[in-house]
Design a protein around this motif. Structure first.
Motif, mmCIF file in Angstrom:
data_model
loop_
_atom_site.group_PDB
_atom_site.id
_atom_site.type_symbol
_atom_site.label_atom_id
_atom_site.label_comp_id
_atom_site.label_asym_id
_atom_site.label_seq_id
_atom_site.Cartn_x
_atom_site.Cartn_y
_atom_site.Cartn_z
ATOM 1 N N ARG A 212 0.801 -1.232 0.000
ATOM 2 C CA ARG A 212 0.000 0.000 0.000
ATOM 3 C C ARG A 212 0.826 1.270 0.000
ATOM 4 N NH1 ARG A 212 -4.813 -2.070 4.011
ATOM 5 N NH2 ARG A 212 -6.131 -2.819 2.334
ATOM 6 N N LYS A 213 2.103 1.169 0.337
ATOM 7 C CA LYS A 213 2.952 2.371 0.312
ATOM 8 C C LYS A 213 3.742 2.469 -0.986
ATOM 9 C CE LYS A 213 3.023 3.285 5.132
ATOM 10 N NZ LYS A 213 3.768 3.752 6.294
ATOM 11 N N SER A 214 3.561 1.516 -1.878
ATOM 12 C CA SER A 214 4.235 1.564 -3.174
ATOM 13 C C SER A 214 3.584 2.617 -4.065
ATOM 14 C CB SER A 214 4.132 0.201 -3.860
ATOM 15 O OG SER A 214 4.885 -0.768 -3.170
ATOM 16 N N ALA A 215 4.230 2.881 -5.195
ATOM 17 C CA ALA A 215 3.637 3.765 -6.202
ATOM 18 C C ALA A 215 3.838 3.138 -7.570
ATOM 19 C CB ALA A 215 4.284 5.143 -6.153
ATOM 20 N N ILE A 216 2.929 3.450 -8.472
ATOM 21 C CA ILE A 216 3.076 3.054 -9.868
ATOM 22 C C ILE A 216 3.383 4.315 -10.665
ATOM 23 C CG2 ILE A 216 1.897 2.090 -11.894
ATOM 24 C CD1 ILE A 216 0.365 0.216 -10.043
ATOM 25 N N ILE A 217 4.411 4.245 -11.504
ATOM 26 C CA ILE A 217 4.871 5.408 -12.267
ATOM 27 C C ILE A 217 4.545 5.192 -13.740
ATOM 28 C CG2 ILE A 217 6.899 6.736 -12.961
ATOM 29 C CD1 ILE A 217 8.126 5.377 -10.269
ATOM 30 N N ALA A 218 3.868 6.155 -14.332
ATOM 31 C CA ALA A 218 3.562 6.084 -15.758
ATOM 32 C C ALA A 218 4.599 6.902 -16.507
ATOM 33 C CB ALA A 218 2.165 6.621 -16.026
ATOM 34 N N LEU A 219 5.481 6.235 -17.236
ATOM 35 C CA LEU A 219 6.489 6.918 -18.052
ATOM 36 C C LEU A 219 6.059 6.754 -19.502
ATOM 37 C CD1 LEU A 219 9.347 8.240 -18.413
ATOM 38 C CD2 LEU A 219 10.252 5.897 -18.589
ATOM 39 N N GLY A 220 5.408 7.784 -20.052
ATOM 40 C CA GLY A 220 4.939 7.660 -21.425
ATOM 41 C C GLY A 220 3.831 8.643 -21.728
#
Lengths: 367, 367
Positions: free
Chosen positions: B98-106
Motif C-alpha cells: 500500500r505504500k508503493s507507487a506506480i509510475i507512468a512513463l509515457g
C-alpha cells in the motif's frame, strides 16, 4: 423494519433491514432518487436468481423501471476479471448511462463483483446492495468492492459506497445451515471487536440465530451493521481504525486461498482465524477467557474452530505474504485484548503467526 | 522550471514542467514522501522504454529506490483489460504494497493504463505521471484513468488523482511530427474553451511549437495544464463544469472508435471534432470567426480539419451512442460561443450532429 444510516458526508447512505423489502424495492429506489429514465442492471447468481430475480424484476417493472439482468455462477469463482468484463459488456449493450444503477442481489460475491462493475463503469455509477445472505451484512456495508486475481483475493478493487442497502430478511430463509453458520462468523466478529455485551447475547441466542428466528436475526444483523457503519464512518478508506474489521482475516484469507476458495466458506475460514487471533491475544497478555469465549461462541454458531490437518503451513504463510495487510514487509495483525476490544499490531512476527497456525491444527473441539 | 499545483484539498498535487526532470526523479519523489521501503512499478511502452527507461531506473536505484518495470506495446491497444491484469500480476509478484507507487512513463495510453492499475491495486495506491508526449499534458492532469472495452473507449476506469506530475521537456524531442501535432490539439482546445489571448498566441507561435522550441513549448504546456487544473479543481468528478474539457471529444471519440483506434491519432480525431463543434456553434449563433479561427489554428498546428470520406456516418453515430456523454438518452455536446468560451448543451439533437459529421467530409482544407 429497522433503519440506520452510514454517515459519510455526501456519500452517506441508508440501510433498511426488514421483511418484504424485495417487493417494495421500487418504493425505496424512488424515495432515494433512482430515476426511471435510465436502465438498471440487476446482478445475481444462479441460486439466488432462481428464487428471487423474477420477483424483484417484476416489482421494478410494474413501477416503471427498465431493468436488465446478469446471472453469474454461484461461488467465489464469479469474482473474476472475466466476469467483471462480461458485466461491463452487458451494461454497455443495455445502454446504461451515468444515471443508471447496478443492483447486487445476492451474497458477498455478487456484491463485490457488481460493486466493482459499478465503481468502474463510466468511472463510477450508483450501486445498490440487496444482500441475501447473513455474511453479506458485513460486505454490503462500507464500500469495499473487488474481484480476485489468481494470486490473491480482493486485490483488484475500489472503495465505492452503495447508494442504499435493502436487506430483506425473507431471503435468508432459504439459506442452507452451513451458509447460516458462515454468516454468523462476521456477526460474532462485530461483537468481538466492539461489544462484550453483544457477544454475551450471541452466546445466549446462538440457537435462535441458527434457526433464523426473525426477531433475533433482525437484531443481530442490525447490531452488526451498526458496528460496521460506525467504524467505516470514522475511517472510510482504511487508513487506520478500519483495519480492526480484519480480525481473523489475515489467517482466514490465507486459508481460503490455500483451500482453493472452495473447501472452507469465508465465515469458516475467519472463524478459525479468530480462534488463532484469540490465542495470540492470550499469549500477549489478554485474559484466557478471550480465547475460551471466542472458541465457545463460534462453535455454538456451528463454525469450525480448528484447522484441518492437511492444510500446508508453508502454503498458508506464503498466501499471507500476498495479503494487502502487509505494509513495507511487516505483518499487520488484529489482536484481541478483551472480549469486545482489539488492537492493531503493525509489527507482528511471522514466526509467531506460523506457530499459531500449526497449533490450530491441534485445537481441541470446543463444547 | 515551471511549477503549479492542482488544488483538490487533501488530494492536491504538484506539476513540474522543465528540462532534466528524468534525472532528478528521485529528488522529487523523496520530497513528496515516496518512501524507499516499498517497491515502485514503472510502466512504459516499447518506444518510450527504449529511450528513457534505463535512465529513470538507474537514477532511482542510485538513490536507493527498488524498482520493477513493465513494458507494454506502444499504442491504444495497450489500454485493454488484459494488459491491466498483466500489470496487476507484475505488481503482485514484485510485492508492491500500500505504500508503493506506480509510475507512468509515457503518453496518455501509458498514463491511463498505469493509472487505472494504481487505482485498482489494493483498492488504490499512489500514482506518478511522467508524461513524454505533448498530448499527455492533458491526460496526466485531472485523475481520469481508464482502459477500453471493445465496444467503447475509456468505459472501465476511475477518478484517481496522481501524487505528482513530472514533465521532462527533453523527452519530447524524440516525438515524430505527427505526434507533435496530435498533442497540440489539446493545447489548442485549452485555449478555445478558456482564453482567446492564448489562442491568438498559438496562432502566432504554431511554427515554434511544431519545431519544439523549448521556451514556447514550456509556456504552452504550462498554460494548458493550468487551464485543465483550474477546471478540475472546481469539478473533480465531472458533475458539470468539467464537461467543457470534452470540446471536440464527442465526435472525436466516435471517429477514433470507427477508425479502429489506429487510423486517426487522438489529437487528429478531436481536431476534426472541434471543427465540427465550431460549425455547430456558428449555426447556433456564434460569430463566424469561431469556425474560421478554430480551423486555421488547428491547420497551422498540422492537424486535419476534415473527415476522410470513407468514414461511415452511421457507424460514427452508433459509436456516439456508447459514449459516456449520453445521459438518459440525450446527447451532451460542448458548443463554442466565442473564441475562449463554450457552453454545455445537454439537449443536442443527434440529427444536427449527424448533419455536421456529413459536412465534415466536405470541409475545404484551410490554408
Amino acid at each position: 423494519m429497522r433503519e440506520l444510516t452510514v454517515q459519510l458526508g455526501e456519500r452517506s447512505y441508508p440501510i433498511y433491514i426488514g421483511e418484504g423489502l424485495l417487493d417494495q424495492a421500487a418504493f425505496y429506489f424512488d424515495k432515494h432518487g433512482i430515476g426511471k429514465q435510465s436502465p438498471l442492471l440487476i446482478v445475481t447468481d444462479e441460486q439466488v436468481g432462481r428464487l428471487y430475480l423474477d420477483k424483484l424484476e417484476s416489482g421494478l417493472r410494474a413501477a416503471g423501471y427498465r431493468t436488465v439482468s446478469a446471472v453469474v455462477p454461484a461461488g467465489e469463482q464469479a469474482k473474476s476479471l472475466l466476469q467483471f468484463e462480461e458485466l461491463i459488456t452487458i451494461a454497455l449493450k443495455a445502454g446504461l448511462d451515468r444515471k443508471s444503477a447496478i443492483i447486487a442481489l445476492g451474497g458477498g460475491v455478487v456484491g463485490d463483483l457488481a460493486g466493482y462493475a459499478a465503481a468502474a463503469y463510466m468511472r463510477g455509477i450508483r450501486f445498490i446492495q440487496m444482500p441475501t445472505t447473513i455474511l453479506a451484512h458485513d460486505s454490503s456495508v462500507g464500500g469495499k468492492v473487488a474481484v480476485n486475481h489468481p494470486l490473491a483475493k480482493n486485490i483488484i478493487g475500489a472503495f465505492h459506497q452503495p447508494a442504499m442497502v435493502l436487506y430483506d430478511l425473507e431471503t435468508l430463509r432459504t439459506l442452507p445451515p452451513r451458509e447460516v453458520s458462515s454468516g454468523l462468523a462476521e456477526v460474532v466478529k462485530h461483537g468481538l471487536i466492539r461489544s462484550a455485551e453483544f457477544v454475551a447475547w450471541i452466546d445466549e441466542n446462538a440457537d435462535k440465530l441458527r434457526a433464523l428466528d426473525p426477531e433475533a436475526l433482525g437484531y443481530a444483523l442490525y447490531f452488526g451493521c451498526r458496528v460496521k457503519a460506525e467504524i467505516v464512518s470514522q475511517d472510510e478508506r482504511e487508513n487506520d481504525l478500519r483495519a480492526i474489521l480484519n480480525l481473523g482475516h489475515t489467517i482466514g484469507h490465507a486459508l481460503e486461498a490455500v483451500g482453493g476458495y472452495g473447501e472452507l466458506l469465508h465465515g469458516e475460514a475467519i472463524a478459525i482465524g479468530m480462534v488463532g487471533a484469540a490465542r495470540i491475544g492470550v499469549e500477549l497478555g489478554a485474559p484466557r477467557e478471550v480465547y475460551e469465549v471466542t472458541k465457545r461462541v463460534l462453535a455454538k454458531c456451528g463454525l469450525p474452530v480448528r484447522l484441518p490437518a492437511h492444510f500446508d503451513t508453508d502454503a498458508i504463510m506464503d498466501a499471507m505474504r500476498h495479503d494487502k495487510k502487509f505494509k513495507e514487509g511487516r505483518m499487520v495483525f488484529i489482536v484481541p485484548t478483551a472480549i469486545g476490544d482489539v488492537v492493531i499490531d503493525k509489527n507482528m512476527s511471522a514466526e509467531r503467526v506460523r506457530r499459531i497456525v500449526e497449533q490450530l491444527k491441534e485445537e481441541e473441539q470446543a463444547q
